[in-house]
Design a protein around this motif. Sequence first.
Motif, short mmCIF file in Angstrom:
data_model
loop_
_atom_site.label_atom_id
_atom_site.label_comp_id
_atom_site.label_asym_id
_atom_site.label_seq_id
_atom_site.Cartn_x
_atom_site.Cartn_y
_atom_site.Cartn_z
N ALA A 1 0.95 57.21 -14.04
CA ALA A 1 -0.49 57.46 -14.18
C ALA A 1 -1.23 56.16 -13.92
N ALA A 2 -2.43 56.28 -13.38
CA ALA A 2 -3.21 55.08 -13.06
C ALA A 2 -3.87 54.50 -14.30
N PRO A 3 -4.05 53.17 -14.34
CA PRO A 3 -4.92 52.55 -15.35
C PRO A 3 -6.37 52.79 -14.92
N THR A 4 -6.94 53.90 -15.38
CA THR A 4 -8.11 54.48 -14.71
C THR A 4 -9.40 53.68 -14.83
N ALA A 5 -9.53 52.81 -15.82
CA ALA A 5 -10.74 51.98 -15.88
C ALA A 5 -10.86 51.12 -14.63
N GLY A 6 -9.72 50.73 -14.06
CA GLY A 6 -9.72 49.90 -12.87
C GLY A 6 -10.10 50.64 -11.61
N LEU A 7 -10.15 51.97 -11.65
CA LEU A 7 -10.53 52.72 -10.46
C LEU A 7 -11.97 52.47 -10.05
N HIS A 8 -12.79 51.93 -10.96
CA HIS A 8 -14.19 51.66 -10.66
C HIS A 8 -14.40 50.36 -9.88
N LEU A 9 -13.38 49.53 -9.81
CA LEU A 9 -13.52 48.20 -9.20
C LEU A 9 -13.23 48.26 -7.70
N SER A 10 -14.25 48.00 -6.89
CA SER A 10 -14.08 47.92 -5.44
C SER A 10 -13.84 46.47 -5.04
N ASN A 11 -13.33 46.26 -3.84
CA ASN A 11 -13.12 44.89 -3.37
C ASN A 11 -14.42 44.10 -3.28
N PRO A 12 -15.52 44.67 -2.74
CA PRO A 12 -16.78 43.92 -2.72
C PRO A 12 -17.28 43.57 -4.12
N PHE A 13 -17.05 44.47 -5.08
CA PHE A 13 -17.49 44.20 -6.45
C PHE A 13 -16.69 43.06 -7.05
N ILE A 14 -15.38 43.06 -6.83
CA ILE A 14 -14.54 41.97 -7.34
C ILE A 14 -14.96 40.64 -6.72
N LYS A 15 -15.25 40.65 -5.42
CA LYS A 15 -15.71 39.42 -4.75
C LYS A 15 -17.03 38.94 -5.36
N LYS A 16 -17.91 39.86 -5.65
CA LYS A 16 -19.19 39.50 -6.26
C LYS A 16 -18.98 38.82 -7.61
N LEU A 17 -18.04 39.33 -8.39
CA LEU A 17 -17.73 38.71 -9.68
C LEU A 17 -17.18 37.30 -9.49
N ARG A 18 -16.24 37.16 -8.56
CA ARG A 18 -15.65 35.84 -8.30
C ARG A 18 -16.71 34.84 -7.85
N ASP A 19 -17.60 35.30 -6.96
CA ASP A 19 -18.65 34.42 -6.44
C ASP A 19 -19.61 33.99 -7.55
N ALA A 20 -19.69 34.79 -8.62
CA ALA A 20 -20.58 34.46 -9.73
C ALA A 20 -19.90 33.57 -10.77
N GLY A 21 -18.67 33.12 -10.47
CA GLY A 21 -17.97 32.21 -11.38
C GLY A 21 -17.19 32.91 -12.47
N ILE A 22 -16.93 34.20 -12.29
CA ILE A 22 -16.17 34.96 -13.28
C ILE A 22 -14.71 34.99 -12.85
N GLY A 23 -13.83 34.67 -13.78
CA GLY A 23 -12.40 34.62 -13.48
C GLY A 23 -11.79 36.01 -13.35
N PHE A 24 -10.66 36.09 -12.65
CA PHE A 24 -9.98 37.35 -12.41
C PHE A 24 -8.49 37.10 -12.59
N ALA A 25 -7.86 37.84 -13.51
CA ALA A 25 -6.44 37.63 -13.79
C ALA A 25 -5.75 38.98 -13.90
N GLU A 26 -4.42 38.97 -13.73
CA GLU A 26 -3.66 40.22 -13.69
C GLU A 26 -2.51 40.22 -14.69
N VAL A 27 -2.27 41.36 -15.28
CA VAL A 27 -1.07 41.64 -16.06
C VAL A 27 -0.47 42.92 -15.50
N THR A 28 0.71 43.28 -15.98
CA THR A 28 1.34 44.52 -15.56
C THR A 28 1.78 45.31 -16.78
N LEU A 29 1.40 46.56 -16.84
CA LEU A 29 1.99 47.52 -17.78
C LEU A 29 2.25 48.79 -16.99
N HIS A 30 3.50 49.18 -16.90
CA HIS A 30 3.85 50.39 -16.18
C HIS A 30 3.62 51.59 -17.09
#
Length: 378
Positions: A207-236
């Motif tokens: 099953a998908a981690p569905t909260a993340g389905l709202h994040l598009s690549n342009p949106f993630i780039k916008k966050l990064r450009d605004a100085g917001i960090g982005f990090a990843e974990v894994t839970l299957h």
Amino acid sequence: MSDMSECNEMAENAVQEIYRLSSYDYPLPEEQIAQQPAKQRDLSRLLVLDCLDNSRRHTQFETLYELLGPGDLLVVNNTKVFPARLFGRKETSGKVEMLLLQFPVYVKEEDGICQTTTQALIKSSKRPKLGSVLHFSDTLQARVEALLPDGKAEVRLFSPAHADLEQLLEQHGEIPLPPYIKRPEGSTQEDALRYQTKYARHIGSVAAPTAGLHLSNPFIKKLRDAGIGFAEVTLHVGYGTFAPVRCEDIRDHTLHKELIRVPEETAEAINTTRENGGKIWAVGTTTARTLEFAAGYADKMGRLRAIEELCGLYIYPGYRFKIVDNLITNFHLPKSSLLFMVAALAGKERLFKAYEEAVERGYRFFSYGDAMAIITKK
């Protein structure tokens, strides 16, 4: 009864109400269960629940970046959903459907055949017999090795030597959508794209981690450009996460364990963010559970470190969050363990008022639905 005794009894009843399964039910019109994703990932609606001033406001998901500030850290779950649902035939030619409950990670090659054992749910007119073989294609079969409780079975998958199991499942399997998303003809090509986050990398979820389905690549780039960090974990994400809670006292429920990974770079990003006064934003309950489990492995200074473990952490009201400050999440099923977790962060009464308002305002619920941002730190 004395006033003091009456007060004590009222307080005890209030405490017990928090743990009563039936108190986590809520009415939801069937038409508000989202059957399709939003036309664009970041254009779903967003309910912002501010636990500091007890306010609620309604906006679009694309405005989320206004809530985050430079120095904050957004943490996501990069697990990838695999096509775990297979349709085939039994040796008697009867139809059979099989849902793999975990991605097979160990493959053994012997006599020109690849084989691996895993667990599955099997659906057919009659339950397959022990030792029977299920045929899904010329290159993929399964033998029933053991019949387990709750309709589960241990199965051994067979494929040609050197075959890529992930590729075979892509060819012959389907993305396993939740049962409340109705697809009489099975999941579609659009589902294969949209029921997957844009940053999904490590295969292993049913099953998908569905909260993340709202994040598009342009949106993630916008966050990064605004100085917001982005990090990843894994839970299957496994099937057990969505198993119904049957205990009237929710404290008696247990979660099955799921594999989690917190890489070194993520642990360091979290440590640095906390030291500098930034906020940790968890995208989804799976990310939140991973981070809170990782807190149990922190060093004496409270600093996280890289871990890879099986996580069975069960969060319900009364739990004190150690890492997660704010949470981005979807709307969850009544009486579900995910709803308990969100209630633990937001407060049960506050959360249910927000849910009631979301229903009144026509929000779309569950996996393909709208989102919430729960704020406990600014």
